[in-house]
Design a protein around this motif. Structure first.
Motif, PDB file in Angstrom:
ATOM      1  N   ASN A 274      32.968 -34.281  -6.723  1.00 22.00           N
ATOM      2  CA  ASN A 274      32.162 -33.198  -7.669  1.00 22.00           C
ATOM      3  C   ASN A 274      30.832 -33.912  -7.696  1.00 22.00           C
ATOM      4  O   ASN A 274      30.267 -33.451  -8.753  1.00 22.00           O
ATOM      5  CB  ASN A 274      32.922 -33.034  -8.893  1.00 22.00           C
ATOM      6  N   ILE A 275      30.043 -34.272  -6.685  1.00 29.99           N
ATOM      7  CA  ILE A 275      28.711 -34.596  -6.750  1.00 29.99           C
ATOM      8  C   ILE A 275      27.919 -33.276  -6.773  1.00 29.99           C
ATOM      9  O   ILE A 275      28.316 -32.162  -6.231  1.00 29.99           O
ATOM     10  CB  ILE A 275      28.366 -35.297  -5.596  1.00 29.99           C
ATOM     11  N   ASN A 276      26.938 -33.239  -7.625  1.00 35.43           N
ATOM     12  CA  ASN A 276      26.025 -32.062  -7.861  1.00 35.43           C
ATOM     13  C   ASN A 276      24.408 -32.413  -8.046  1.00 35.43           C
ATOM     14  O   ASN A 276      23.906 -32.159  -8.726  1.00 35.43           O
ATOM     15  CB  ASN A 276      26.597 -31.264  -9.196  1.00 35.43           C
ATOM     16  N   ARG A 277      24.013 -33.384  -6.996  1.00 36.85           N
ATOM     17  CA  ARG A 277      22.615 -33.536  -6.930  1.00 36.85           C
ATOM     18  C   ARG A 277      22.220 -33.522  -5.580  1.00 36.85           C
ATOM     19  O   ARG A 277      23.065 -33.475  -4.578  1.00 36.85           O
ATOM     20  CB  ARG A 277      22.615 -35.096  -7.358  1.00 36.85           C
ATOM     21  N   LEU A 278      20.955 -33.270  -5.271  1.00 32.85           N
ATOM     22  CA  LEU A 278      20.495 -33.210  -4.073  1.00 32.85           C
ATOM     23  C   LEU A 278      20.585 -34.733  -3.251  1.00 32.85           C
ATOM     24  O   LEU A 278      20.299 -35.828  -3.793  1.00 32.85           O
ATOM     25  CB  LEU A 278      18.815 -32.997  -4.169  1.00 32.85           C
ATOM     26  N   LEU A 279      21.034 -34.645  -1.854  1.00 33.64           N
ATOM     27  CA  LEU A 279      21.335 -35.943  -1.418  1.00 33.64           C
ATOM     28  C   LEU A 279      20.340 -36.182  -0.474  1.00 33.64           C
ATOM     29  O   LEU A 279      20.142 -36.435   0.746  1.00 33.64           O
ATOM     30  CB  LEU A 279      22.610 -35.449  -0.506  1.00 33.64           C
TER      31      LEU A 279
END
Length: 314
Positions: A274-279
């Protein structure tokens, strides 16, 4: 109450410091340090000028070399007016520090400066946390959503030097990004002009446009996954959102990019953690130290969320 020991300082007295009494100079520079402590370290000879003991009434002269010993200072994070967790994260993110520079591994989600509805960014945090640093300025910027290396100058001369290096393209930045799709092996460089425009919702966006500023980004494949590619990226120019705009133009937007990405592609990616950041992460920088002229290379490790996501894909 937290404590920090400031390192030894060597100060070369210039015109601006001329004729100041050493006790007054120390009071002004270390406002949060008790006067009794300042007088004690002068009296006991821990403060030296030209390697000699001096009296509190000594007046500074041009060319004097002032040595200040390590000084213990106190600061209370509870008295700050910004989120405590952000302050702690930033203090723990320092990669390199000397009398001229402060370099951090900025977490994703923290802006580099306040504005646009934000009261605090990195520079405001550190000015609160480091009240003894009279000059603390951003050398460059990275997007709020991007993590990685950010340089702050602790002296005006250092800021001027590094800005000149940036203009002369002597600073080399390296990024890591995870993009959608399988990046073409032959696509190693994108040179497309970028134009900044403002949308109706007042959001700024950068688009490929012949009227834009010359921009160049180099790419190297680090690893291919089933439906994404990990890239090493070197921007030759430093335009706003340059990497994000160029990867979008290539048809391979960065994962979870809410401004230049595609929600449909992000929705189809397995996201078990559930990552929710710009990679996108700024992981390396080369520059010339503004004081000693040494070649410096700083590397910022990936943050745990980015690293966990990559490990989860294997």
């Amino acid at each position: 109450m937290k404590h920090k020991i400031l390192p030894i300082s060597i100060i070369y007295i210039n015109q601006e410091m001329l004729n100041q009494r050493i006790d007054n100079f120390m009071h002004n520079r270390f406002k949060n340090v008790p006067k009794s402590m300042i007088y004690r370290i002068i009296r006991t000879g821990k403060i030296r000028i030209n390697k000699k003991r001096i009296k509190p009434h000594y007046k500074l002269k041009i060319g004097d070399v002032l040595r200040i010993p390590p000084i213990k200072i106190s600061y209370n994070l509870k008295n700050t007016f910004f989120p405590l967790n952000d302050a702690k994260n930033l203090l723990n993110s320092i990669l390199y520090e000397d009398n001229h520079l402060l370099i951090i591994n900025k977490p994703s989600g923290i802006a580099v400066h306040g504005g646009s509805g934000l009261n605090f960014g990195v520079i405001e945090y550190f000015r609160k946390l480091r009240p003894l640093d009279k000059c603390l300025e951003l050398v460059h910027r990275i997007d709020r959503e991007t993590s990685g290396i950010l340089i702050l100058a602790k002296k005006r001369s250092s800021l001027v030097s590094l800005h000149q290096q940036l203009r002369e393209q002597k600073v080399k930045k390296e990024y890591i990004a995870l993009v959608h799709g399988l990046w073409p092996i032959h696509l190693k460089k994108i040179s497309e002009p970028l134009l900044k425009i403002r949308l109706q919702n007042k959001q700024k966006i950068v688009l490929i446009n012949p009227k834009g500023k010359p921009s160049e980004t180099c790419f190297q494949i680090k690893k291919k996954f089933s439906s994404s590619t990990l890239l090493s990226i070197i921007p030759k120019t430093g335009r706003t959102h340059q990497i994000r705009a160029h990867t979008f133009h290539a048809g391979h937007p960065i994962l979870f990019d809410k401004r230049y990405g595609k929600n449909s592609l992000d929705a189809n990616i397995k996201n078990n953690i559930n990552i929710n950041r710009l990679l996108l992460h700024s992981y390396g920088i080369h520059f010339i130290h503004p004081k000693n002229g040494h070649n410096i290379y700083i590397k910022a490790p990936l943050h745990a969320d980015f690293k966990d996501y990559l490990n989860n894909m294997i």
